[in-house]
Scaffold this motif. Structure first.
Motif, PDB file in Angstrom:
ATOM      1  N   SER A  14     -23.385  -3.738 -41.710  1.00 24.66           N
ATOM      2  CA  SER A  14     -22.306  -4.342 -40.925  1.00 24.66           C
ATOM      3  C   SER A  14     -21.938  -5.729 -41.456  1.00 24.66           C
ATOM      4  O   SER A  14     -20.833  -6.190 -41.210  1.00 24.66           O
ATOM      5  CB  SER A  14     -22.706  -4.429 -39.455  1.00 24.66           C
ATOM      6  N   HIS A  15     -22.853  -6.391 -42.182  1.00 19.11           N
ATOM      7  CA  HIS A  15     -22.520  -7.733 -42.674  1.00 19.11           C
ATOM      8  C   HIS A  15     -21.379  -7.692 -43.687  1.00 19.11           C
ATOM      9  O   HIS A  15     -20.452  -8.485 -43.611  1.00 19.11           O
ATOM     10  CB  HIS A  15     -23.753  -8.392 -43.303  1.00 19.11           C
ATOM     11  N   ARG A  73     -19.296  -5.252 -43.963  1.00 16.59           N
ATOM     12  CA  ARG A  73     -18.121  -4.783 -43.208  1.00 16.59           C
ATOM     13  C   ARG A  73     -17.458  -5.935 -42.482  1.00 16.59           C
ATOM     14  O   ARG A  73     -16.225  -6.040 -42.473  1.00 16.59           O
ATOM     15  CB  ARG A  73     -18.554  -3.724 -42.190  1.00 16.59           C
ATOM     16  N   ALA A  74     -18.291  -6.787 -41.883  1.00 22.93           N
ATOM     17  CA  ALA A  74     -17.730  -7.935 -41.168  1.00 22.93           C
ATOM     18  C   ALA A  74     -16.929  -8.796 -42.140  1.00 22.93           C
ATOM     19  O   ALA A  74     -15.800  -9.202 -41.836  1.00 22.93           O
ATOM     20  CB  ALA A  74     -18.845  -8.746 -40.519  1.00 22.93           C
ATOM     21  N   ALA A  75     -17.488  -9.046 -43.320  1.00 23.84           N
ATOM     22  CA  ALA A  75     -16.780  -9.874 -44.300  1.00 23.84           C
ATOM     23  C   ALA A  75     -15.473  -9.206 -44.713  1.00 23.84           C
ATOM     24  O   ALA A  75     -14.444  -9.874 -44.863  1.00 23.84           O
ATOM     25  CB  ALA A  75     -17.669 -10.117 -45.518  1.00 23.84           C
ATOM     26  N   ARG A  76     -15.513  -7.871 -44.872  1.00 24.44           N
ATOM     27  CA  ARG A  76     -14.281  -7.161 -45.237  1.00 24.44           C
ATOM     28  C   ARG A  76     -13.242  -7.299 -44.133  1.00 24.44           C
ATOM     29  O   ARG A  76     -12.080  -7.573 -44.393  1.00 24.44           O
ATOM     30  CB  ARG A  76     -14.569  -5.669 -45.475  1.00 24.44           C
ATOM     31  N   PRO A  84     -13.832  -6.289 -51.572  1.00 26.84           N
ATOM     32  CA  PRO A  84     -15.206  -5.781 -51.697  1.00 26.84           C
ATOM     33  C   PRO A  84     -16.101  -6.644 -52.585  1.00 26.84           C
ATOM     34  O   PRO A  84     -17.258  -6.874 -52.247  1.00 26.84           O
ATOM     35  CB  PRO A  84     -15.015  -4.382 -52.299  1.00 26.84           C
ATOM     36  N   ARG A  97     -15.723  -9.913 -53.422  1.00 25.58           N
ATOM     37  CA  ARG A  97     -15.937 -11.201 -52.789  1.00 25.58           C
ATOM     38  C   ARG A  97     -16.918 -11.081 -51.617  1.00 25.58           C
ATOM     39  O   ARG A  97     -17.812 -11.910 -51.439  1.00 25.58           O
ATOM     40  CB  ARG A  97     -14.598 -11.738 -52.288  1.00 25.58           C
ATOM     41  N   ALA A  98     -16.740 -10.048 -50.809  1.00 22.07           N
ATOM     42  CA  ALA A  98     -17.647  -9.838 -49.670  1.00 22.07           C
ATOM     43  C   ALA A  98     -19.064  -9.665 -50.177  1.00 22.07           C
ATOM     44  O   ALA A  98     -20.014 -10.201 -49.604  1.00 22.07           O
ATOM     45  CB  ALA A  98     -17.211  -8.599 -48.880  1.00 22.07           C
ATOM     46  N   ASN A 136     -20.308 -13.161 -51.389  1.00 19.02           N
ATOM     47  CA  ASN A 136     -20.429 -14.153 -50.326  1.00 19.02           C
ATOM     48  C   ASN A 136     -21.507 -13.802 -49.323  1.00 19.02           C
ATOM     49  O   ASN A 136     -22.139 -14.682 -48.747  1.00 19.02           O
ATOM     50  CB  ASN A 136     -19.104 -14.284 -49.561  1.00 19.02           C
ATOM     51  N   VAL A 137     -21.686 -12.520 -49.075  1.00 17.45           N
ATOM     52  CA  VAL A 137     -22.489 -12.119 -47.924  1.00 17.45           C
ATOM     53  C   VAL A 137     -23.733 -11.328 -48.328  1.00 17.45           C
ATOM     54  O   VAL A 137     -24.833 -11.596 -47.846  1.00 17.45           O
ATOM     55  CB  VAL A 137     -21.621 -11.299 -46.943  1.00 17.45           C
ATOM     56  N   PRO A 171     -26.263 -13.415 -51.344  1.00 17.68           N
ATOM     57  CA  PRO A 171     -27.142 -14.492 -50.870  1.00 17.68           C
ATOM     58  C   PRO A 171     -28.316 -13.970 -50.050  1.00 17.68           C
ATOM     59  O   PRO A 171     -29.397 -14.544 -50.076  1.00 17.68           O
ATOM     60  CB  PRO A 171     -26.219 -15.349 -50.000  1.00 17.68           C
ATOM     61  N   GLN A 172     -28.098 -12.881 -49.333  1.00 17.15           N
ATOM     62  CA  GLN A 172     -29.197 -12.346 -48.535  1.00 17.15           C
ATOM     63  C   GLN A 172     -30.184 -11.563 -49.392  1.00 17.15           C
ATOM     64  O   GLN A 172     -31.319 -11.334 -48.983  1.00 17.15           O
ATOM     65  CB  GLN A 172     -28.644 -11.435 -47.437  1.00 17.15           C
ATOM     66  N   GLU A 202     -35.686 -17.851 -42.513  1.00 16.28           N
ATOM     67  CA  GLU A 202     -34.321 -18.001 -42.026  1.00 16.28           C
ATOM     68  C   GLU A 202     -33.840 -16.734 -41.332  1.00 16.28           C
ATOM     69  O   GLU A 202     -33.111 -16.752 -40.373  1.00 16.28           O
ATOM     70  CB  GLU A 202     -33.416 -18.246 -43.225  1.00 16.28           C
ATOM     71  N   LYS A 221     -34.104 -13.422 -39.179  1.00 18.17           N
ATOM     72  CA  LYS A 221     -34.873 -13.120 -37.977  1.00 18.17           C
ATOM     73  C   LYS A 221     -35.408 -11.718 -38.024  1.00 18.17           C
ATOM     74  O   LYS A 221     -34.710 -10.821 -38.412  1.00 18.17           O
ATOM     75  CB  LYS A 221     -33.983 -13.239 -36.767  1.00 18.17           C
TER      76      LYS A 221
END
Lengths: 424, 370
Positions: A320-321, A323-326, A332, A334-335, A338-339, A342-343, A422, A424
């Motif tokens: 969903s992360h 998807r949220a960015a999209r 696609p 960039r998302a 960006n998202v 990094p994770q 960081e 959870k």
């Protein structure tokens, strides 16, 4: 703190042995509780201390041990304390030295002493053996005669080199081997100046080891990241099949895999057969015994070690992360950067670090498929342990490798733990 | 935005014949027609696997319809990727980016759109003020409670003024009290900003309290769409009647239609009345639906009274639920206040039940729309 005490109280109450309200008793109860809960890990702790911690301590100890001069020439060392290092020491020193050489000869430790001198002095072994000959002959009866006998048999005894070394290494512990392993000039000529003899360039070997490890790590990351991403995000059989293919090498022994690479890479091997077959090359290419072969085979061996930690982290990133960015307007790619990326960084760091550290210690693969003049540091550790029997240097090389790997790992380990806290 | 000669008012969203299937055989959504008006709060309500989330995902662009069209303001939308649809979405587990601060999360859509820093900061601050979190701008999401995270997700979905806001069970992970507070807050914000919202939930009370209209999904089809009141009082079929609120369904045979009152005979012999719908035909089987709160106890046998036997009494604090087995074996539930007459009747005792003809409905005896 209060909670801790409360827990300890409860533990004490449970066992019914400690008087309530007694803080010391409660704290002890808590410790006992903690110890008891760690009991199932006891076999592992015993195993680790026997087969990891103790050998490590032994290696560190060997790396800083430098006993030969201290054990064999203690009185010579003491007598040299007043000598200022210029010219030659007084004749009494020669007499004491010759006496101690004689004793060493009787104890049969002369060879050890000779080898130790040879590490640091041009023709050191030869000099000690000659002194042994003089001591056995028993010709020198007083100090002047001892001096004459020694300087006659070898002029190096009339030079300060050997005496400087004996004076400086009178302690049973020194950083001599560590300095040698770290590539500092340690060998002297008979006059005490840096020797013209060039020994091993360990800095080059370490650099080569690091470069090969970095190349393999980079390669596994570049190939492993998309692979881990596909496995982590795919549904159904595709991901399972890919994971299976990655894990397959785990079930084959390292030796067998490396040997099969030899079959593939040799001059008349599979790879050259294919290349000449499709007309890509006319002459067979030399693959085997090159750095390319080393890196290629190490890459294949290390890929699962890089991919699995990445996969673990990537699987925990909710789809969903992205998807949220999209939905927020990012394309696609960039998302992803960006998202998602990094994770995934803690996993990338963990996988890369694991591979890098494991690569630093590679021995078998470079020895079998790498070039003779392109060996990694483990090859030299094995060589000094098994062939040259210079355990001090082998231990010092290992110590530097372990410490170096630890220093590399530390900032990454902190990064990984920070990222995981960081999340959870 | 320029809208030329649109037959529909601006902001209109239109789904026509939308179907979704992964294997070409089983359809998760079947031949769906749906119109969503500008400023409307539409809830898709249904059990899991009913196709409501898939419909939402097709609106968002994460799933593409196997057939059919989705249009915004007359523009075909169903083949556009999600980032080109201008839709704000609130996800079930918030989907906040854990490595970004609250302000970065909320400002992400503006950053992607190239809005300059000053303007971005201003709009992020406005959005955070709207959800009362302006003092948390620099926090990481992990350092916030579930309710706060949900508000951040809401601010993030609204800050770029999307033309449609989708919410996928956004309150599912919160406890009851917080959920009720946030329901009101979301509704309030939606009204204030005149948002078009499509909200997915499986919680019927949430749907009833928040929505302008509710679409009840089952088996990939909309069973009924209408206001909360419509759906509660006039369920279209047995599925809707039993899914929304509690409901007693009795099988009967229609024996007479008298104006808008239908008279039907239960298998036990009692003749009861209900309001006429298009499903009642003389001689045909029919299902009569009565809400538990519309059933009451009465003194003795009379016309339109059904006899039964108490088999359980459950105390709920503000109400009492009496489970009654009718003489033909059908089970019904009666809700009454604890102080009412006949409340506290012993288990096993005979009782008589009746209802006003106006509060019972004749439904299609089939379970649901297929």
């Amino acid at each position: 703190m209060r909670m801790k005490t409360a827990q300890a109280d409860k533990a004490a109450l449970d066992r019914g042995t400690v008087v309530r309200g007694c803080a010391v008793g409660a704290a002890r109860g808590e410790r006992m509780q903690a110890m008891r809960s760690a009991l199932p890990a006891l076999p592992l702790l015993v195993f680790l201390s026997c087969f990891l911690v103790l050998p490590l301590i032994f290696i560190f100890h060997t790396a800083i041990s430098d006993r030969e001069i201290a054990d064999n020439l203690p009185e010579t060392v003491a007598a040299l304390q007043d000598w200022n290092g210029d010219g030659t020491p007084p004749p009494e020193v020669y007499a004491i030295f010759l006496g101690e050489i004689g004793k060493a000869n009787e104890r049969a430790t002369l060879r050890q002493l000779g080898r130790r001198m040879g590490y640091q002095l041009d023709r050191g072994m030869n000099l000690i053996q000659k002194a042994g000959g003089v001591a056995r002959s028993g010709a020198a009866t007083d100090a002047a005669a001892a001096r004459t006998a020694l300087t006659d048999i070898d002029p190096a005894y009339a030079a300060p080199g050997i005496w400087t070394i004996v004076k400086q290494h009178g302690s049973p512990y020194s950083t001599f081997y560590l300095g040698w392993a770290a590539g500092f000039q340690t060998k002297l000529d008979k006059d005490g100046r840096p020797s013209m003899e060039t020994g091993y360039d360990f800095r080059l070997f370490y650099l080569r080891t690091i470069l090969i490890s970095l190349a393999v790590t980079a390669l596994t990351l570049v190939v492993g990241y998309p692979l881990a991403y596909v496995i982590a995000t795919s549904r159904g059989w595709v991901g399972g099949l890919m994971l299976f293919c990655i894990l397959l090498p785990f079930w084959t022994s390292l030796l067998v895999r490396t040997m099969s690479w030899i079959v593939v890479l040799q001059t008349n091997g599979v790879l050259n057969g294919v290349l000449t077959g499709i007309g890509a090359v006319t002459e067979p290419v030399t693959w085997l015994y090159t750095r390319t072969a080393t890196i290629l085979v190490m890459f294949q061996i290390q890929l699962p070690f890089t991919v699995l930690p990445m996969l673990g982290v990537m699987r925990a990133i909710p789809p969903s992360h992205v998807r949220a960015a999209r939905s927020l307007g990012a394309g696609p790619i960039r998302a992803h950067f960006n998202v998602y990326f990094p994770q995934a960084v803690p996993g990338i760091a963990a996988g890369g670090l694991l591979t890098f550290v494991l690569c630093l210690g590679f021995y078998l693969t470079p020895a079998l498929v790498g070039g003779a003049s392109d060996q990694m540091i483990s090859y030299f550790i094995a060589r000094f342990t098994n062939e040259e029997l210079n355990w001090g240097l082998a231990s010092a090389l290992s110590t530097l490798l372990v410490v170096g790997a630890g220093v590399c790992a530390l900032p990454f380990a902190r990064l990984i733990s920070r990222h995981s806290s960081e999340r959870k | 935005m320029l809208i030329t000669a649109a037959q529909q008012p601006p902001g209109h969203i239109c789904l026509r014949g939308v179907s979704k299937s992964y294997d070409g055989e089983t359809f998760i959504v079947r031949d769906l027609d749906l119109d969503i008006e500008k400023g409307e709060f539409l809830t898709l309500l249904g059990p899991s696997g009913s196709g409501k989330t898939t419909t939402l995902m097709m609106l968002a662009g994460f799933e593409y319809p196997t057939s059919g069209s989705i249009a915004f303001d007359g523009q075909a939308m169903h083949d556009r990727p999600p980032e080109k649809r201008d839709i704000g979405m609130v996800f079930q587990n918030y989907a906040l980016f854990p490595h970004m601060s609250v302000a970065e999360n909320v400002g992400y859509s503006l950053r992607v759109r190239g809005v300059d820093k000053a303007e971005r900061d201003r709009r992020v601050a406005d959005a955070l003020r709207m959800v009362q979190l302006e003092q948390f701008a620099e926090r990481k999401p992990a350092a916030m409670s579930g309710g706060q995270q949900q508000r951040v997700a809401l601010a993030r979905a609204l800050v770029f003024e999307p033309r449609l806001v989708l919410m996928d069970e956004p309150l599912g992970a919160l406890d009851k009290k917080l959920r009720e507070d946030l329901q009101l807050e979301i509704r309030h914000i939606a009204d204030k900003l005149d948002l078009t919202v499509v909200y997915v939930t499986h919680d019927q009370s949430e749907a009833l309290t928040m929505s302008d209209r509710i679409a009840i999904f089952n088996d990939g089809k909309i069973q009924q769409i209408g206001t909360a009141r419509d759906i509660y009082i006039r369920p279209a079929n047995r599925f809707v009647a039993s899914f929304v609120g509690d409901n007693n369904c009795l099988c009967a045979q229609v024996i007479a239609i008298d104006g808008d009152v239908v008279r039907a005979r239960l298998p036990g012999g009692a003749v009861v009345s209900a309001r006429q719908t298009q499903h009642a035909r003389i001689g045909a089987a029919a299902t009569i639906s009565v809400r538990p709160e519309d059933l009451h106890f009465c003194g003795g046998e009379a016309e339109g009274v059904v006899k039964g036997r108490v088999c359980d009494v459950v105390y709920y604090g503000d109400q009492l639920r009496t489970h009654v087995e009718l003489s033909d074996g059908a089970l019904v539930v009666i809700k009454s206040s604890p102080g009412a007459a006949h409340a506290g009747t012993q288990v096993g005792a005979p009782v008589f039940l009746s209802w006003n003809a106006g509060q019972a409905w004749v439904l299609d005896p089939k379970q649901a729309n297929q």
